[in-house]
Write a protein that holds these residues in place. Structure first.
Motif, short mmCIF file in Angstrom:
data_model
loop_
_atom_site.label_atom_id
_atom_site.label_comp_id
_atom_site.label_asym_id
_atom_site.label_seq_id
_atom_site.Cartn_x
_atom_site.Cartn_y
_atom_site.Cartn_z
N ILE A 168 -33.19 -14.60 20.73
CA ILE A 168 -32.40 -14.54 19.50
C ILE A 168 -33.25 -15.15 18.39
N PRO A 169 -33.11 -14.61 17.14
CA PRO A 169 -32.20 -13.55 16.70
C PRO A 169 -32.73 -12.16 17.04
N SER A 170 -31.83 -11.20 17.01
CA SER A 170 -32.19 -9.82 17.24
C SER A 170 -33.04 -9.29 16.09
N SER A 171 -33.95 -8.39 16.41
CA SER A 171 -34.73 -7.74 15.35
C SER A 171 -33.90 -6.73 14.58
N LEU A 172 -32.64 -6.50 15.01
CA LEU A 172 -31.71 -5.70 14.21
C LEU A 172 -31.09 -6.52 13.08
N SER A 173 -31.32 -7.83 13.08
CA SER A 173 -30.74 -8.68 12.06
C SER A 173 -31.29 -8.32 10.69
N ASP A 174 -30.47 -8.58 9.68
CA ASP A 174 -30.81 -8.23 8.30
C ASP A 174 -31.66 -9.32 7.65
N PHE A 175 -32.69 -9.77 8.39
CA PHE A 175 -33.66 -10.73 7.85
C PHE A 175 -34.89 -10.70 8.75
N ASN A 176 -36.02 -11.11 8.20
CA ASN A 176 -37.25 -11.09 8.97
C ASN A 176 -37.28 -12.22 9.99
N LYS A 573 -30.01 -16.37 -3.15
CA LYS A 573 -31.31 -15.87 -3.61
C LYS A 573 -31.69 -14.63 -2.82
N ASP A 574 -32.27 -13.63 -3.50
CA ASP A 574 -32.77 -12.44 -2.82
C ASP A 574 -33.73 -12.84 -1.70
N PHE A 575 -33.69 -12.08 -0.59
CA PHE A 575 -34.56 -12.41 0.54
C PHE A 575 -35.05 -11.14 1.20
N SER A 576 -36.11 -11.28 1.96
CA SER A 576 -36.76 -10.13 2.58
C SER A 576 -36.04 -9.73 3.87
N THR A 577 -36.03 -8.43 4.12
CA THR A 577 -35.40 -7.89 5.33
C THR A 577 -36.13 -6.62 5.75
N PRO A 578 -36.38 -6.43 7.05
CA PRO A 578 -37.12 -5.25 7.49
C PRO A 578 -36.29 -3.97 7.51
N ILE A 579 -34.96 -4.08 7.36
CA ILE A 579 -34.12 -2.90 7.55
C ILE A 579 -33.68 -2.26 6.23
N ARG A 580 -34.30 -2.66 5.11
CA ARG A 580 -33.94 -2.08 3.81
C ARG A 580 -35.19 -1.62 3.06
N PRO A 581 -35.96 -0.69 3.66
CA PRO A 581 -37.20 -0.25 3.00
C PRO A 581 -36.97 0.59 1.75
N TYR A 587 -37.74 -3.49 0.98
CA TYR A 587 -37.65 -4.56 1.97
C TYR A 587 -37.01 -5.83 1.43
N MET A 588 -36.16 -5.68 0.41
CA MET A 588 -35.47 -6.84 -0.13
C MET A 588 -33.97 -6.63 -0.09
N ASN A 589 -33.25 -7.64 0.41
CA ASN A 589 -31.82 -7.71 0.22
C ASN A 589 -31.60 -8.34 -1.16
N GLN A 590 -31.01 -7.56 -2.08
CA GLN A 590 -30.96 -7.96 -3.48
C GLN A 590 -29.58 -8.45 -3.91
N LYS A 591 -28.89 -9.09 -2.96
CA LYS A 591 -27.55 -9.62 -3.27
C LYS A 591 -27.59 -11.02 -3.89
N GLY A 592 -28.78 -11.52 -4.17
CA GLY A 592 -28.90 -12.88 -4.67
C GLY A 592 -28.45 -13.04 -6.11
N LEU A 593 -28.08 -14.27 -6.45
CA LEU A 593 -27.82 -14.67 -7.83
C LEU A 593 -29.12 -15.08 -8.51
N LEU A 594 -30.15 -15.27 -7.69
CA LEU A 594 -31.50 -15.53 -8.15
C LEU A 594 -32.41 -14.49 -7.52
N GLU A 595 -33.52 -14.20 -8.19
CA GLU A 595 -34.56 -13.42 -7.55
C GLU A 595 -35.29 -14.30 -6.54
#
Length: 803
Positions: A168-176, A573-581, A587-595
């Motif tokens: 754990i965590p799974s590589s299916l997770s929404d984060f690197n 804050k926005d963070f990197s994720t492998p499942i949003r190319p 490759y960014m989850n852009q749900k942050g209130l900050l970049e």
């Protein structure tokens, strides 16, 4: 407490918490790094030089903390590296204690780690987020006796973040799932007898602090234990000593730890054995909390609406390898926004973050990384048990922690052929029992696994009204429906993505396409940008304008929900994720209130207008250089403020005063309809809260020309400072009119002596990025040379610029 003082207190606490041993030093410099595997440990230590000139493979000089994926996690053209990596250095060992122990204290390294002294493997660890210690004493002593010893000791460390279904965590997770020594590594000298654990149980009603100590080895006869407690000013309140390993201290009328006044006491414990003393310092606080059944949350007997957010350990340019200063900056920004609660997603985080939560007054839900994929076998389960034990043991003393999280989205299959809900329930029950056994004083929780919601103390369903499902005006009703299904409800994860710098004159347009009345939960495929039912996450414009409306609605509704424990917006804050190319910044989850570099988006100020105490006012649109519409058309201007009233000025003329009323959506009534002049416009607001007056102003262009189909681009240098040039591309139609709704992907490139400042995961730090209102920028380090920049976009002629 003023935030400046809080920041100073937090800085002071870092030293106190990190000084767990008599002598300790961070091993930050003098490292070499190799992003690949070796044939064996000998390749890391074999001599290179006269008579053996080959230096293959080539090692790179780095400093710690260091993440293997500092750059490639957001490289738009590659999959991020998942595999072995090596670090090596030379240690000068000088332990001052006779028969003392020499330790390497890892605050976190991902995801499997092996430690070698010369060619001897001395320790290994599985798990990228908990702390652990390697005792190198005996291996160092043996190496000192070898002919290879020349005054320093070779240390080599192998990390490995390879994909592994039994981890754990799974590589299916929404984060690197990052690799590297991405938290601090410490060299520690201790006496022969030292504390492996000190456990503090503080009772707010009695003022007692029960101290349980555990030593690395059995203490000899005659060992003396001592404990001292000091108040925030350093005054000794009580001390005790004797032969007992467990002690009790008492504070008369203790000041309570609160989110607005996080009072902390210092407890020093020591053990003296064989003439040597080991001392450990911890902070503690006195507080009570309660989740009322079918009701709100109480801290110290008073209702507190949990005003929360989330964080990942991720930052532009370094990924998970955040320094203490950057972490502190991020957490202070949270507190300045008005946050009093945080869910640390989705793993045990740095001790520095927990220390900051203690000192800043931020309540914590911390969880293990059992996240998505299903349930593995015995190895998988043992890692989960171990990480839960470590998290609770290592962070037990933090008064900010109120919840231990057991999992996230455990209803998400994919890693194994079998997905058995009953087996997941059985293991969840085991973890729940283990958490309560280790710590009866805190609650357990999970998010989004309905078939396990009856197991834990607190449950959060999936509610994404206005993003993955439904519209945001359904939020209150959906939340109340879910609240009625459990005894203790807490809504974590809500919000939506926004592409920094993108704004809209009609942000809610997509809502007309959305089916209502089907709940607000996220379902399989909802995060995809293709196919399926209409939803804002796919069909909306990803503008900051829309997200501000969504946040604004949620926040004003939360003030009218007396039964609500609280919420936590996803994510700070926005963070990197492998499942949003395919996102606007790949490759960014852009749900942050900050970049990702801590640059505030507009939504930050929406939260501040509801939660912050310090008077503030913010005209929406600081990153919106060109607005558009017809001549004479009325346009909306919003001011986000926590002040009682505000007066707006357009081009020096008053547009009138407005009173703040949170029920008056949008912007709590601080909105005006005005008519802009063609070309340049200036807006200014003067807001008052009591006797305090705050101001804000912006300038922008108003474009009345209508544009056609994008057909050409221009590339220009708009700024240069200290050898860094800022380039801007604009998308134009055939008549040279800027296409202000253009959202084409563009690719920057550079030839010459300089380099693009890219792979940052920000809207202005990616070489491949979606336009925001027909424009995008990137920066170039010119390096005092000649350069040729270019920008390309599919179907559009390439534009170039000599620099």
């Amino acid at each position: 407490m003023q935030l400046k003082k809080i920041g100073m207190l937090a800085a002071a606490m870092m030293g106190a918490f990190c000084a767990q041993a008599q002598q300790q030093a961070r091993l930050n410099t003098g490292w070499e790094f190799l992003r690949s595997d070796l044939g064996g440990i000998w390749e890391a230590v074999r001599p290179v030089g006269k008579g053996n000139p080959e230096a293959s493979p080539i090692w790179e000089k780095v400093t710690l903390p260091h993440c293997v994926n500092a750059s490639d996690a957001v490289d738009p053209d590659v999959n991020y590296y998942q595999g072995p990596a090596w670090y090596r250095t030379q240690l000068k060992i000088d332990n001052p204690y006779a028969n003392g122990r020499t330790l390497l204290h890892f605050e976190g390294a991902g995801q499997k780690t092996e430690v070698y002294i010369y060619t001897t493997k001395v320790a290994s660890h599985t798990g990228g987020y908990d702390e652990w210690t390697a005792d190198i004493t005996d291996a160092v002593a043996a190496f000192r006796q070898s002919p290879q010893f020349k005054g320093t000791v070779p240390l080599s460390i192998r990390t490995d973040n390879s994909r592994d279904l039994e981890m754990i965590p799974s590589s299916l997770s929404d984060f690197n799932v990052y690799g590297g020594i991405y938290r601090y590594l410490n060299l520690v000298y201790t006496p022969a007898v030292y504390f492996s654990e000190v456990k503090l149980q503080s009772n707010a009603k009695t003022g007692e602090v029960n101290i349980s100590t555990f030593t690395n080895t059995a203490a000899p006869a005659g060992a003396v234990y001592k404990a001292v407690i000091r108040d925030a000013a350093g005054k000794v309140l009580q001390e005790t000593s004797g032969a007992a390993a467990n002690m009790v201290l008492k504070v008369t009328k203790p000041r309570l730890w609160q989110t607005t006044d996080p009072v902390l006491y210092t407890v020093e414990t020591s053990v003296t054995a064989n003439g040597q003393t080991y001392t450990q310092t911890n902070k503690t606080g006195f507080r009570t909390f309660e989740f009322k059944e079918k009701g709100p949350f109480f801290l110290n007997g008073k209702r507190l609406l949990l005003q929360g957010t989330h964080r990942h350990e991720d930052h532009a340019g370094v990924a998970a390898a955040m320094t203490e200063d950057v972490m502190r900056e991020e957490m202070v920004l949270m507190k300045e926004m008005g946050v009093n609660f945080i869910r640390l997603g989705h793993y045990q985080q740095s001790r520095i973050i927990l220390n900051l939560c203690d000192s800043l007054g931020i309540l914590v839900w911390e969880e293990i990384p059992w996240c998505r994929g299903g349930l593995g076998g015995d190895v998988y389960k043992e890692q989960a048990r171990g990480m839960l034990k470590n998290m609770i043991t290592q962070h037990y003393n933090h008064p900010s922690v109120i919840i231990w999280g057991l999992g996230n989205e455990n209803d998400w299959p994919g890693d194994f052929p079998e997905f058995d809900k009953e087996k997941i329930r059985t293991f969840m029950k085991e973890l729940n029992d283990l958490a309560h056994q280790l710590d009866p004083s805190r609650k357990t929780a999970i998010r989004r696994c309905d078939f396990c919601k009856d197991i834990v103390d607190v449950y959060s369903p999936s509610i994404w009204a206005g993003w993955y499902r439904g519209i945001y005006t359904e939020y209150k009703q959906v939340s109340e429906d879910e609240f009625n299904k459990v005894n203790h409800f807490l809504h974590v994860e809500w919000g939506g993505d926004s592409h920094a710098g993108r704004h809209s004159e009609n942000p809610d347009n997509a809502l007309r396409k959305i089916k209502t009345g089907n709940g607000g939960d996220e379902r399989a495929g909802d995060a995809s940008l293709y196919g399926g039912a209409a939803r804002v996450s796919k069909d909306g414009d990803w503008s900051e304008s829309y997200i501000c409306n969504l946040m604004d609605w949620h926040l004003k509704e939360q003030e009218t929900m007396p039964w609500l424990t609280g919420t936590a917006q996803w994510v700070f804050k926005d963070f990197s994720t492998p499942i949003r190319p395919d996102n606007p910044v790949p490759y960014m989850n852009q749900k942050g209130l900050l970049e990702r570099d801590n640059t505030k988006k507009e939504a930050y100020y929406v939260f501040q207008s509801y939660w912050a105490e310090k008077p503030m006012a913010r005209i929406y649109g600081h990153s919106w250089p060109v607005r558009w519409g017809a001549e004479g058309e009325e346009k909306l201007v919003k001011v986000y403020s926590n002040c009682d009233e505000a007066e707006l000025f357009l081009n020096g003329k008053s547009m009138g005063k407005k009173k703040r009323r949170s029920a008056d959506f949008p912007a709590a009534g601080l909105h005006w309809t005005v008519t802009f002049s063609k070309g340049g416009n200036d807006l200014k607001v003067i807001a008052k809260k009591g006797k305090t007056v705050v101001e804000d102003k912006i300038s922008f262009q108003y474009q009345t020309e209508k544009w056609g189909k994008p057909s050409q681009m221009t590339l220009s240098k708009i700024a240069e400072e200290n050898g860094i040039a800022t380039l801007e591309v604009k998308m134009l139609d055939a008549n040279n009119i800027t296409c202000l709704d253009a959202a084409n992907f563009v690719r920057f490139s550079l030839a010459g002596d300089g380099r693009l400042i890219d792979n940052l995961g920000t809207s202005s730090g990616s070489r491949y990025v979606q336009l925001y209102n027909g424009r995008a920028i990137i920066r170039v380090d010119l390096r005092n040379g000649k350069n040729m920049a270019a920008v390309s976009s599919q179907g559009i002629p390439t534009a170039t610029l000599a620099l």
